[in-house]
Write a protein that holds these residues in place. Structure first.
Motif, short mmCIF file in Angstrom:
data_model
loop_
_atom_site.label_atom_id
_atom_site.label_comp_id
_atom_site.label_asym_id
_atom_site.label_seq_id
_atom_site.Cartn_x
_atom_site.Cartn_y
_atom_site.Cartn_z
N TYR A 26 0.88 -1.30 -0.10
CA TYR A 26 0.08 0.06 -0.20
C TYR A 26 0.86 0.93 -0.08
CZ TYR A 26 -3.43 -3.43 1.04
OH TYR A 26 -4.14 -4.61 0.99
N VAL A 27 1.98 1.22 -0.06
CA VAL A 27 3.01 2.27 -0.24
C VAL A 27 4.07 2.02 -1.43
CG1 VAL A 27 5.02 3.45 0.62
CG2 VAL A 27 3.12 2.65 2.06
N GLY A 28 3.99 2.74 -2.41
CA GLY A 28 4.75 2.55 -3.72
C GLY A 28 5.61 3.97 -3.69
N ARG A 29 6.31 3.79 -4.91
CA ARG A 29 7.08 4.94 -5.07
C ARG A 29 6.82 5.45 -6.57
NH1 ARG A 29 9.13 1.78 -1.77
NH2 ARG A 29 9.14 -0.02 -3.29
N ILE A 30 6.74 6.92 -6.80
CA ILE A 30 6.52 7.50 -7.98
C ILE A 30 7.65 8.28 -8.72
CG2 ILE A 30 5.29 9.48 -6.84
CD1 ILE A 30 3.28 9.61 -9.26
N GLY A 31 7.69 7.84 -9.71
CA GLY A 31 8.95 8.55 -10.52
C GLY A 31 8.47 9.54 -11.45
N PHE A 32 8.91 10.64 -11.50
CA PHE A 32 8.57 11.57 -12.54
C PHE A 32 9.55 12.91 -12.71
CE2 PHE A 32 7.45 12.83 -8.08
CZ PHE A 32 7.60 14.28 -8.00
N ILE A 33 9.40 13.83 -13.47
CA ILE A 33 10.20 14.93 -13.89
C ILE A 33 9.88 16.20 -12.95
CG2 ILE A 33 11.37 16.19 -15.41
CD1 ILE A 33 12.47 13.21 -15.47
N LEU A 34 10.79 16.56 -12.40
CA LEU A 34 10.43 18.06 -11.49
C LEU A 34 11.63 18.78 -11.60
CD1 LEU A 34 8.70 19.40 -9.13
CD2 LEU A 34 10.12 18.51 -7.64
N ASP A 35 11.30 20.00 -12.21
CA ASP A 35 12.32 20.93 -12.70
C ASP A 35 13.32 20.42 -13.50
OD1 ASP A 35 10.97 23.05 -11.22
OD2 ASP A 35 11.98 22.56 -9.38
N ASP A 36 12.97 19.72 -14.76
CA ASP A 36 13.94 18.81 -15.48
C ASP A 36 15.03 17.99 -14.93
OD1 ASP A 36 12.92 20.33 -17.81
OD2 ASP A 36 14.01 22.16 -17.40
N PRO A 38 15.14 14.04 -13.00
CA PRO A 38 14.13 13.06 -12.26
C PRO A 38 13.98 12.89 -10.60
CG PRO A 38 16.51 12.21 -12.82
CD PRO A 38 16.30 13.65 -13.28
N MET A 39 12.91 12.64 -10.19
CA MET A 39 12.47 12.41 -8.63
C MET A 39 11.70 11.34 -8.56
SD MET A 39 12.28 14.02 -5.73
CE MET A 39 12.68 15.95 -5.99
N ILE A 40 12.08 10.80 -7.40
CA ILE A 40 11.34 9.52 -6.84
C ILE A 40 10.69 9.74 -5.41
CG2 ILE A 40 11.38 7.11 -6.36
CD1 ILE A 40 13.37 6.67 -8.41
N LEU A 41 9.65 9.60 -5.31
CA LEU A 41 8.93 9.82 -3.94
C LEU A 41 7.90 8.76 -3.28
CD1 LEU A 41 8.01 13.71 -4.27
CD2 LEU A 41 9.95 12.61 -2.98
N PRO A 42 7.81 8.41 -2.02
CA PRO A 42 6.89 7.29 -1.91
C PRO A 42 5.72 7.96 -1.54
CG PRO A 42 8.25 8.31 0.17
CD PRO A 42 8.80 8.76 -1.17
N VAL A 43 4.62 7.06 -1.78
CA VAL A 43 3.06 7.69 -1.53
C VAL A 43 2.38 6.34 -1.15
CG1 VAL A 43 3.27 9.74 -3.00
CG2 VAL A 43 2.47 7.35 -3.94
N VAL A 72 6.31 6.80 -13.70
CA VAL A 72 6.53 5.35 -13.50
C VAL A 72 5.87 5.28 -12.00
CG1 VAL A 72 8.05 4.88 -15.17
CG2 VAL A 72 8.68 5.52 -12.95
N PHE A 73 5.48 4.09 -11.61
CA PHE A 73 5.02 3.61 -10.26
C PHE A 73 5.74 2.52 -9.89
CE2 PHE A 73 2.16 2.61 -6.96
CZ PHE A 73 2.27 3.62 -5.87
N GLU A 74 6.49 2.21 -8.68
CA GLU A 74 6.94 0.84 -8.33
C GLU A 74 6.37 0.53 -6.89
OE1 GLU A 74 9.81 -1.84 -6.95
OE2 GLU A 74 9.51 0.33 -6.11
N VAL A 75 6.28 -0.95 -6.91
CA VAL A 75 5.99 -1.44 -5.62
C VAL A 75 6.83 -2.66 -5.56
CG1 VAL A 75 3.78 -0.40 -5.29
CG2 VAL A 75 3.93 -2.76 -6.41
N ASP A 76 7.20 -3.00 -4.14
CA ASP A 76 8.13 -4.39 -4.27
C ASP A 76 8.12 -4.83 -2.86
OD1 ASP A 76 10.05 -3.12 -2.67
OD2 ASP A 76 10.83 -2.08 -4.24
#
Length: 138
Positions: A26-36, A38-43, A72-76
Protein backbone atom coordinates in the motif's frame (compact mmCIF):
# COMPACT_ATOMS: atom_id res chain seq x y z
CA UNK A 1 31.50 -17.19 -19.98
CA UNK A 2 28.62 -16.89 -17.50
CA UNK A 3 26.02 -19.66 -17.31
CA UNK A 4 22.50 -18.13 -17.21
CA UNK A 5 20.62 -21.43 -16.94
CA UNK A 6 20.22 -20.91 -13.18
CA UNK A 7 18.22 -17.67 -13.56
CA UNK A 8 15.59 -17.61 -10.79
CA UNK A 9 13.71 -14.55 -12.06
CA UNK A 10 10.08 -15.21 -13.00
CA UNK A 11 8.08 -12.78 -15.14
CA UNK A 12 4.66 -12.01 -13.64
CA UNK A 13 1.45 -11.81 -15.66
CA UNK A 14 -0.60 -8.60 -15.69
CA UNK A 15 -3.19 -10.32 -13.46
CA UNK A 16 -0.50 -11.30 -10.94
CA UNK A 17 0.85 -7.74 -10.98
CA UNK A 18 -2.62 -6.31 -10.31
CA UNK A 19 -3.14 -8.79 -7.46
CA UNK A 20 0.11 -7.63 -5.85
CA UNK A 21 -0.78 -3.96 -6.36
CA UNK A 22 -4.20 -4.44 -4.78
CA UNK A 23 -3.41 -6.72 -1.87
CA UNK A 24 0.30 -6.90 -1.07
CA UNK A 25 1.52 -3.34 -0.86
CA UNK A 26 0.00 0.00 0.00
CA UNK A 27 3.10 2.17 -0.24
CA UNK A 28 4.80 2.68 -3.56
CA UNK A 29 7.24 5.01 -5.23
CA UNK A 30 6.29 7.44 -7.98
CA UNK A 31 8.94 8.55 -10.45
CA UNK A 32 8.50 11.74 -12.45
CA UNK A 33 10.35 14.79 -13.75
CA UNK A 34 10.47 17.86 -11.50
CA UNK A 35 12.31 20.97 -12.70
CA UNK A 36 13.96 18.97 -15.52
CA UNK A 37 15.37 16.42 -13.07
CA UNK A 38 14.22 12.90 -12.15
CA UNK A 39 12.44 12.57 -8.81
CA UNK A 40 11.19 9.52 -6.88
CA UNK A 41 8.90 9.88 -3.86
CA UNK A 42 7.03 7.40 -1.68
CA UNK A 43 3.23 7.60 -1.50
CA UNK A 44 0.52 5.47 0.04
CA UNK A 45 -1.94 4.50 -2.67
CA UNK A 46 -5.04 2.56 -3.64
CA UNK A 47 -5.17 0.36 -6.76
CA UNK A 48 -8.38 0.59 -8.79
CA UNK A 49 -9.38 -1.42 -11.88
CA UNK A 50 -7.31 0.58 -14.39
CA UNK A 51 -5.59 3.20 -12.26
CA UNK A 52 -3.87 4.07 -9.00
CA UNK A 53 -4.82 6.98 -6.74
CA UNK A 54 -3.04 8.85 -3.98
CA UNK A 55 -3.40 12.13 -2.10
CA UNK A 56 -0.95 15.02 -2.27
CA UNK A 57 -0.55 18.37 -0.63
CA UNK A 58 -0.47 21.47 -2.82
CA UNK A 59 3.10 22.08 -3.95
CA UNK A 60 5.74 21.27 -6.53
CA UNK A 61 4.89 17.55 -6.70
CA UNK A 62 1.22 18.24 -7.34
CA UNK A 63 1.96 20.83 -10.02
CA UNK A 64 4.45 18.53 -11.76
CA UNK A 65 1.90 15.67 -11.87
CA UNK A 66 -1.54 17.26 -12.17
CA UNK A 67 -1.59 18.00 -15.89
CA UNK A 68 -0.91 14.64 -17.47
CA UNK A 69 2.74 13.96 -16.67
CA UNK A 70 4.27 10.67 -17.80
CA UNK A 71 5.15 8.73 -14.66
CA UNK A 72 6.37 5.39 -13.42
CA UNK A 73 5.11 3.76 -10.24
CA UNK A 74 6.87 0.92 -8.44
CA UNK A 75 6.02 -1.38 -5.54
CA UNK A 76 8.04 -4.27 -4.19
CA UNK A 77 8.71 -6.62 -1.36
CA UNK A 78 12.11 -8.04 -0.42
CA UNK A 79 12.87 -11.04 1.79
CA UNK A 80 16.65 -10.76 2.17
CA UNK A 81 17.06 -13.81 4.42
CA UNK A 82 15.44 -15.95 1.73
CA UNK A 83 17.06 -14.20 -1.26
CA UNK A 84 13.53 -13.65 -2.55
CA UNK A 85 11.17 -10.85 -3.48
CA UNK A 86 9.02 -9.30 -6.16
CA UNK A 87 8.50 -5.96 -7.88
CA UNK A 88 5.77 -4.43 -10.04
CA UNK A 89 6.26 -1.46 -12.37
CA UNK A 90 3.45 0.67 -13.81
CA UNK A 91 3.82 3.23 -16.57
CA UNK A 92 1.07 5.76 -17.10
CA UNK A 93 -0.08 9.35 -16.95
CA UNK A 94 -0.93 11.31 -13.83
CA UNK A 95 -3.90 13.67 -13.61
CA UNK A 96 -5.46 15.53 -10.72
CA UNK A 97 -8.93 14.26 -9.86
CA UNK A 98 -11.26 17.24 -10.28
CA UNK A 99 -14.74 15.68 -10.37
CA UNK A 100 -16.36 16.53 -7.02
CA UNK A 101 -18.20 13.17 -6.82
CA UNK A 102 -14.94 11.28 -7.35
CA UNK A 103 -13.19 13.42 -4.74
CA UNK A 104 -15.94 12.83 -2.18
CA UNK A 105 -15.86 9.08 -2.84
CA UNK A 106 -12.07 9.05 -2.40
CA UNK A 107 -12.32 11.04 0.84
CA UNK A 108 -14.85 8.54 2.22
CA UNK A 109 -12.90 5.52 0.98
CA UNK A 110 -10.26 3.38 2.67
CA UNK A 111 -7.26 5.41 1.50
CA UNK A 112 -6.13 8.00 4.00
CA UNK A 113 -3.00 9.97 3.23
CA UNK A 114 -0.33 9.79 5.90
CA UNK A 115 0.85 13.33 5.15
CA UNK A 116 -2.05 15.19 3.52
CA UNK A 117 -4.62 15.07 6.31
CA UNK A 118 -6.74 18.06 5.23
CA UNK A 119 -6.98 19.88 1.91
CA UNK A 120 -5.56 16.92 0.01
CA UNK A 121 -5.54 16.90 -3.74
CA UNK A 122 -6.08 13.50 -5.37
CA UNK A 123 -3.90 12.23 -8.21
CA UNK A 124 -4.93 9.34 -10.47
CA UNK A 125 -2.34 7.42 -12.50
CA UNK A 126 -3.56 5.44 -15.49
CA UNK A 127 -2.19 1.92 -15.77
CA UNK A 128 -1.04 2.04 -19.39
CA UNK A 129 1.67 -0.63 -18.99
CA UNK A 130 2.27 -3.06 -16.14
CA UNK A 131 5.03 -5.58 -15.60
CA UNK A 132 6.52 -7.48 -12.73
CA UNK A 133 9.14 -9.96 -11.67
CA UNK A 134 9.59 -12.38 -8.82
CA UNK A 135 12.56 -14.17 -7.35
CA UNK A 136 10.99 -17.09 -5.43
CA UNK A 137 12.35 -18.45 -2.16
CA UNK A 138 14.95 -21.15 -2.53
Amino acid sequence: MTDHTDNRIEELSAAECMQLLRHSSYVGRIGFILDDRPMILPVNYLAEEQSLVFASLDGAKLHALAGGADVVFEVDEARPLYHAGWSVLVRGRAHEVTDERDIEALRRGPLQSWAAVHDAHWIRISIDEISGRRVPER
